[in-house]
Design an enzyme around this catalytic site. Structure first.
Site, PDB file in Angstrom:
ATOM      1  N   LEU A  51       0.762  -1.076   0.109  1.00  0.00           N
ATOM      2  CA  LEU A  51      -0.123  -0.129   0.044  1.00  0.00           C
ATOM      3  C   LEU A  51       1.027   1.464   0.109  1.00  0.00           C
ATOM      4  CD1 LEU A  51      -2.351  -1.329   2.918  1.00  0.00           C
ATOM      5  CD2 LEU A  51      -2.874  -1.015   0.404  1.00  0.00           C
ATOM      6  N   ASP A  52       0.616   2.387  -0.512  1.00  0.00           N
ATOM      7  CA  ASP A  52       1.004   3.838  -0.380  1.00  0.00           C
ATOM      8  C   ASP A  52       1.157   3.998   1.098  1.00  0.00           C
ATOM      9  OD1 ASP A  52       0.780   3.736  -3.058  1.00  0.00           O
ATOM     10  OD2 ASP A  52      -0.905   5.430  -3.052  1.00  0.00           O
ATOM     11  N   LYS A  53       2.159   4.795   1.318  1.00  0.00           N
ATOM     12  CA  LYS A  53       2.283   5.332   2.747  1.00  0.00           C
ATOM     13  C   LYS A  53       1.049   6.128   3.219  1.00  0.00           C
ATOM     14  CE  LYS A  53       5.304   8.408   5.041  1.00  0.00           C
ATOM     15  NZ  LYS A  53       4.807   9.671   5.277  1.00  0.00           N
ATOM     16  N   THR A  75      -1.806   4.856   3.641  1.00  0.00           N
ATOM     17  CA  THR A  75      -2.933   4.127   3.172  1.00  0.00           C
ATOM     18  C   THR A  75      -3.430   3.038   4.178  1.00  0.00           C
ATOM     19  OG1 THR A  75      -2.787   4.693   0.726  1.00  0.00           O
ATOM     20  CG2 THR A  75      -4.039   2.804   1.396  1.00  0.00           C
ATOM     21  N   ARG A  88      -5.267   7.528  -6.101  1.00  0.00           N
ATOM     22  CA  ARG A  88      -5.016   9.088  -5.596  1.00  0.00           C
ATOM     23  C   ARG A  88      -4.794   9.729  -6.731  1.00  0.00           C
ATOM     24  NH1 ARG A  88       0.235   7.955  -2.127  1.00  0.00           N
ATOM     25  NH2 ARG A  88       0.094  10.237  -1.815  1.00  0.00           N
TER      26      ARG A  88
END
Length: 172
Positions: free
Chosen positions: A9-11, A13, A109
């Site tokens: 996951l993205d930071k 998230t 995003r």
């Protein structure tokens, strides 16, 4: 580079990710993701009110030419497909269920910001102040569906929304 990490996951998230316990599981899960056999569902809170009840965003994504830390919609980018459905509209924001067919870096995003509805708390792709005062972004990896890499059994995993997102949803 990241032993065992198959789906990350993205930071900032929250939610589910896939970590393999052995090489066989890692290869199998990586292939399921590559072949688009893993169903990934996210919950997002975005700024503004989206008029459509559901839509598909099909815009290629690549590295931004202006900022190497960011991604952007680019004609020469890789295919990226994001589907969303409105769950609830609030005064200043919209709650979405998001399904991605592809898994590009920052895909949800970038796509939502590109169409004018950035994710609340996303300091990278959202301009303006974070009037909600949250740390991180209101994006949550809610569920993953896939076949168990060893047994082939259908699996569906779900993660409850984090408290900060529940609080945002319950404000209005």
């Amino acid at each position: 580079i990241r032993p065992g990490i198959v789906h990350r996951l993205d930071k900032d998230t929250s939610g589910l990710l896939i970590v393999a316990k052995n090489d066989l599981a890692h290869i199998n899960m990586s292939n399921q993701i590559k072949d688009r056999q893993v169903k990934k569902i996210y919950i997002a809170l975005v700024k503004g009110n989206i008029n459509e009840n559901e839509a598909t965003i099909n815009m290629p994504i690549g590295r931004s030419t202006k900022d190497r830390k960011k991604m952007a919609v680019r004609k020469d980018g890789k295919e990226a497909v994001t589907h969303f459905k409105v769950l609830k509209r609030y005064k200043d924001y919209t709650l979405l269920k998001v399904k991605i067919d592809t898994g590009r870096t920052h895909q949800i995003r970038v796509h939502l910001a590109q169409i004018g509805y950035p994710i609340i708390g996303d300091s990278t792709y959202s301009s303006g102040k974070n009037k909600w005062g949250i740390k991180g972004q209101a994006l949550h990896a809610k569920s993953l569906e896939f076949r168990h890499p060893i047994t082939g059994e259908k699996m569906k995993l779900e993660a409850e929304l984090p408290e900060y997102m529940k609080e945002l949803i319950n404000r209005d």
